[in-house]
Design a protein around this motif. Structure first.
Motif, mmCIF file in Angstrom:
data_model
loop_
_atom_site.group_PDB
_atom_site.id
_atom_site.type_symbol
_atom_site.label_atom_id
_atom_site.label_comp_id
_atom_site.label_asym_id
_atom_site.label_seq_id
_atom_site.Cartn_x
_atom_site.Cartn_y
_atom_site.Cartn_z
ATOM 1 N N GLU A 1 0.827 -1.205 0.000
ATOM 2 C CA GLU A 1 0.000 0.000 0.000
ATOM 3 C C GLU A 1 0.862 1.256 0.000
ATOM 4 O O GLU A 1 0.528 2.260 -0.640
ATOM 5 C CB GLU A 1 -0.924 0.026 1.211
ATOM 6 N N LYS B 1 -10.284 0.180 2.534
ATOM 7 C CA LYS B 1 -8.923 0.251 1.990
ATOM 8 C C LYS B 1 -8.716 -0.808 0.909
ATOM 9 O O LYS B 1 -8.066 -0.557 -0.112
ATOM 10 C CB LYS B 1 -7.904 0.060 3.105
ATOM 11 N N SER B 2 -9.290 -2.009 1.125
ATOM 12 C CA SER B 2 -9.128 -3.089 0.141
ATOM 13 C C SER B 2 -9.826 -2.764 -1.174
ATOM 14 O O SER B 2 -9.498 -3.336 -2.212
ATOM 15 C CB SER B 2 -9.676 -4.407 0.708
ATOM 16 N N ILE C 1 -7.472 0.803 -2.734
ATOM 17 C CA ILE C 1 -6.151 0.604 -3.347
ATOM 18 C C ILE C 1 -6.253 0.148 -4.813
ATOM 19 O O ILE C 1 -5.589 0.731 -5.687
ATOM 20 C CB ILE C 1 -5.303 -0.381 -2.516
#
Length: 469
Positions: free
Chosen positions: A69, A128-129, A132
């Motif tokens: 990340e 977040k998954s 990104i």
């Protein structure tokens, strides 16, 4: 031994990370982040397992975890910094862009609103998954790569495909065991992910069939990720085979054979079906009708192998799959029914981190989880699922357009891989949470972004020509 492997991996990753960050920050090559991801992500879980086995340090594991990340975020930051007139940056949004922004915008809204029973931290981790891959898509959308840079990425894909098959051979003929039985995979899962060892091999049930036959994952996280990832290697090998002089075609035929071999070792039913779907998709859409014959030949050889040469366990594995007699197939159906029931009761969704196999989704709250479309449908409602499907389909369609109309051979090749991989993954998406397979998911979304960039250029040229006429 684990310590030696850890030192080697740590050194290799540190060198790769430092080189990538140096190229991005000091030379403005922010798009080079994709090289690091393409080389690191196939080994991601294996690396984390070895790190924990050698050090027993969750903190050190977390440092390796965030590196992927971190590279993406640095690339985004450098992209903004190196745009001298960022507010004058030209935006020519295409259909895939709109659907992607709609999807991530809806997810952001569900992160803020008090929807669902998951904690805000778990929802943030799940968001977040989703974020990104979206950032990777938009970085690809703004990437300008030359022929040499595109070839480097293809070479990485080929190396990963061949390396995965070679590791399968080592697992099958030398070790007679899964690589994960030596890397600390079970210990890592138990301590870090709170997943106790399962199955006859003390890993997870994913590593075996209903008849306890080994399913090999090479250096990927599990056999399902291996099977999905080699589809990208096969597609890349195929387009290079079709667009290369006859004297050099054997190299890309070797890549395709390695990918087919890994599919057999992984024993993933959905990926087997996806492989044949991908071949027929390529043949019909790109008018490569000889591939239909190749597809039927491959299917015939597979049937002959199963009937006459395969082990008894593999034979019954295939038969049970076709008849839906095994527990795994029944489990998929049960999960689909639960997810659809939730979507009917709550058509606007029940909130982030409430479905799927991602780490922040707790077992107590999980609803469904073995169908990527339904996973988003459960969490973000019918609107979220439709936006995700629309992003996929327009990405595939526009990539096909680029392959047919681009005057840049390597960009056309990349668009070919982007479109065919996403099309081939449509079947695995019905039986697995494929977006958590970061290598094939993130790299293919970058390829889609790059293809839409070329699509926009082609559309702009056509628009200017119309004005001149």
């Amino acid at each position: 031994m684990a310590l030696v492997i850890f030192i080697f991996l740590a050194f290799a990753i540190a060198v790769g990370l430092l080189w990538t960050v140096q190229m991005m920050i000091f030379k403005g090559k922010w798009s080079y982040f994709i090289y690091f991801l393409a080389l690191f992500l196939p080994f991601y879980i294996t690396t984390l397992s070895v790190v924990f086995l050698a050090t027993r340090s969750p903190l050190l594991v977390s440092l390796f975890q965030v590196s992927k990340e971190l590279v993406v975020l640095i690339a985004c930051l450098v992209f903004v910094i190196f745009q001298r007139k960022i507010f004058n940056y030209p935006f020519r949004l295409q259909s895939t862009d709109w659907f992607m922004m709609g999807f991530i915008g809806l997810a952001a809204l569900y992160l803020i609103l008090p929807i669902g029973q998951s904690s805000f931290l778990n929802k943030a981790l799940y968001f977040k998954s989703i974020l990104i891959p979206t950032l990777i898509y938009f970085l690809g959308r703004n990437t300008q790569f030359g022929d040499l840079e595109l070839k480097r990425l293809f070479q990485i894909v080929f190396i990963i495909a061949i390396g995965a098959f070679l590791m399968n051979l080592v697992e099958n003929f030398l070790l007679n065991a899964h690589l994960q039985q030596f890397t600390g995979y079970a210990l890592f899962n138990a301590v870090i992910n709170d997943i106790e060892p399962q199955g006859n091999y003390n890993l997870t049930w994913t590593f075996e069939t209903a008849a306890a036959m080994k399913r090999l994952g090479s250096f990927f996280s599990d056999p399902l990720e291996l099977a999905s990832s080699v589809l990208m290697g096969f597609a890349a090998g195929l387009i290079w085979f079709l667009t290369t002089e006859r004297a050099h075609q054997w190299k890309y035929l070797l890549v395709m054979l390695c990918c087919m071999g890994s599919l057999v070792f992984a024993s993933s039913r959905a990926s087997f079906a996806a492989f044949f779907l991908m071949i027929f998709f390529v043949a019909l859409v790109f008018k490569l009708y000889k591939l239909i014959g190749f597809g039927f030949l491959s299917l015939a050889l597979f049937v002959i192998y199963v009937v006459f040469f395969a082990s008894e366990d593999f034979y019954f594995f295939v038969v049970d799959t076709l008849t839906l007699a095994d527990t795994s197939s029944i489990g998929h159906v049960v999960e689909w029914v639960l997810a659809l029931d939730s979507m009917v009761v709550s058509p606007l969704g029940i909130g982030l981190a409430m479905s799927g196999n991602f780490g922040s989704v707790t077992d107590e709250l999980r609803v469904g989880g073995e169908n990527q479309f339904l996973i988003y449908g459960v969490q973000l409602g019918w609107i979220g699922m439709i936006l995700y499907i629309s992003t996929l389909l327009t990405g595939i369609w526009n990539s096909i357009f680029v392959f047919k109309n681009s005057d840049n051979l390597n960009l056309a090749r990349m668009a070919f891989v982007a479109g065919t991989v996403k099309a081939g993954l449509l079947l695995p998406l019905f039986t697995a949470n494929v977006e958590i397979y970061t290598y094939v998911s993130w790299v293919s979304w970058w390829m889609i972004g790059l293809s839409i960039n070329e699509y926009s250029r082609i559309q702009l040229i056509g628009y200017k020509n119309e004005i001149l006429i």
